[in-house]
Design an enzyme around this catalytic site. Structure first.
Site, short mmCIF file in Angstrom:
data_model
loop_
_atom_site.label_atom_id
_atom_site.label_comp_id
_atom_site.label_asym_id
_atom_site.label_seq_id
_atom_site.Cartn_x
_atom_site.Cartn_y
_atom_site.Cartn_z
N HIS A 8 0.95 -1.09 0.16
CA HIS A 8 -0.14 -0.03 0.13
C HIS A 8 0.77 1.20 0.12
O HIS A 8 2.00 1.23 0.36
CB HIS A 8 -0.96 -0.14 1.32
CG HIS A 8 -0.12 0.18 2.62
ND1 HIS A 8 0.45 1.15 3.04
CD2 HIS A 8 0.01 -1.11 3.41
CE1 HIS A 8 0.89 0.85 4.22
NE2 HIS A 8 0.88 -0.43 4.63
N GLY A 9 0.18 2.40 -0.42
CA GLY A 9 0.75 3.76 -0.50
C GLY A 9 1.27 4.03 1.07
O GLY A 9 0.71 3.73 2.16
N GLU A 10 1.82 5.34 0.96
CA GLU A 10 2.14 5.76 2.41
C GLU A 10 0.99 6.28 3.06
O GLU A 10 0.02 6.92 2.70
CB GLU A 10 3.19 7.00 2.34
CG GLU A 10 3.79 7.74 3.60
CD GLU A 10 4.54 8.81 3.30
OE1 GLU A 10 5.89 8.74 3.30
OE2 GLU A 10 3.99 9.92 3.30
N ASN A 14 2.68 5.46 8.66
CA ASN A 14 4.17 4.90 8.01
C ASN A 14 5.19 5.86 8.18
O ASN A 14 6.45 5.40 8.58
CB ASN A 14 3.83 4.40 6.72
CG ASN A 14 2.97 3.39 6.46
OD1 ASN A 14 2.21 3.32 5.44
ND2 ASN A 14 3.13 2.17 7.07
N GLY A 21 -0.07 -2.85 11.66
CA GLY A 21 -0.84 -4.18 11.72
C GLY A 21 -2.44 -3.96 11.42
O GLY A 21 -2.45 -3.62 10.11
N ARG A 59 -6.16 1.46 3.72
CA ARG A 59 -5.10 1.96 3.12
C ARG A 59 -4.74 1.15 1.72
O ARG A 59 -4.29 1.43 0.64
CB ARG A 59 -3.81 1.98 3.89
CG ARG A 59 -3.43 0.44 4.62
CD ARG A 59 -2.59 0.75 5.61
NE ARG A 59 -1.97 -0.24 6.32
CZ ARG A 59 -2.51 -0.65 7.44
NH1 ARG A 59 -3.48 -0.16 8.17
NH2 ARG A 59 -2.18 -1.85 8.03
N GLU A 83 -1.85 -7.34 7.08
CA GLU A 83 -0.60 -7.25 7.80
C GLU A 83 -0.90 -8.03 8.76
O GLU A 83 -2.05 -8.11 9.51
CB GLU A 83 -0.26 -5.90 7.97
CG GLU A 83 1.15 -5.81 8.60
CD GLU A 83 1.56 -4.32 8.61
OE1 GLU A 83 2.65 -4.09 9.00
OE2 GLU A 83 0.99 -3.37 8.18
#
Length: 117
Positions: A8-10, A14, A21, A59, A83
């Protein structure tokens, strides 16, 4: 069959180097730009795939959305693609984790199969 895995992107979390998680955090502006650019580049490099799968976290679906729009595909939501759950450690930075639960964190880093967050 060819599989392409995309992270996924930022998100703001992050960028702050937090353990996400299962926390359902949206993309930030940079992450949205990354998703659009990914869709642009992949649509030029690949032929239309037969399916598009994504974790059910926001996300991930936000990252997949421009691809789905570009290729005219539905996003198939798969919670199993999430995740790892970091439990009590979610949304902590590494530094915060080491201050609050260093012993268990070190055990987990040394042996993630026998120690969980």
């Amino acid at each position: 069959m060819k599989l392409i895995w995309i992270r996924h992107g930022e998100t703001d979390s992050n960028r702050e180097r937090k353990y996400l998680g299962h926390s359902d955090i949206p993309l930030n502006e940079k992450g949205e730009q990354q998703a659009r650019e990914l869709a642009r580049q992949l649509s030029q490099q690949l032929k239309r795939p037969v399916a598009l799968y994504a974790s059910d976290l926001l996300r991930c679906t936000q990252t997949a959305r421009p691809l789905a729009d570009e290729w005219g595909l539905p996003i198939i939501s798969v919670p199993a693609l999430r995740e790892l759950s970091f439990g009590d450690w979610e949304l902590l930075t590494y530094e915060e984790l080491m201050r609050s639960d260093a012993e268990r964190a070190v055990r987990w880093y040394d042996d993630p199969y026998r120690c969980s967050p």
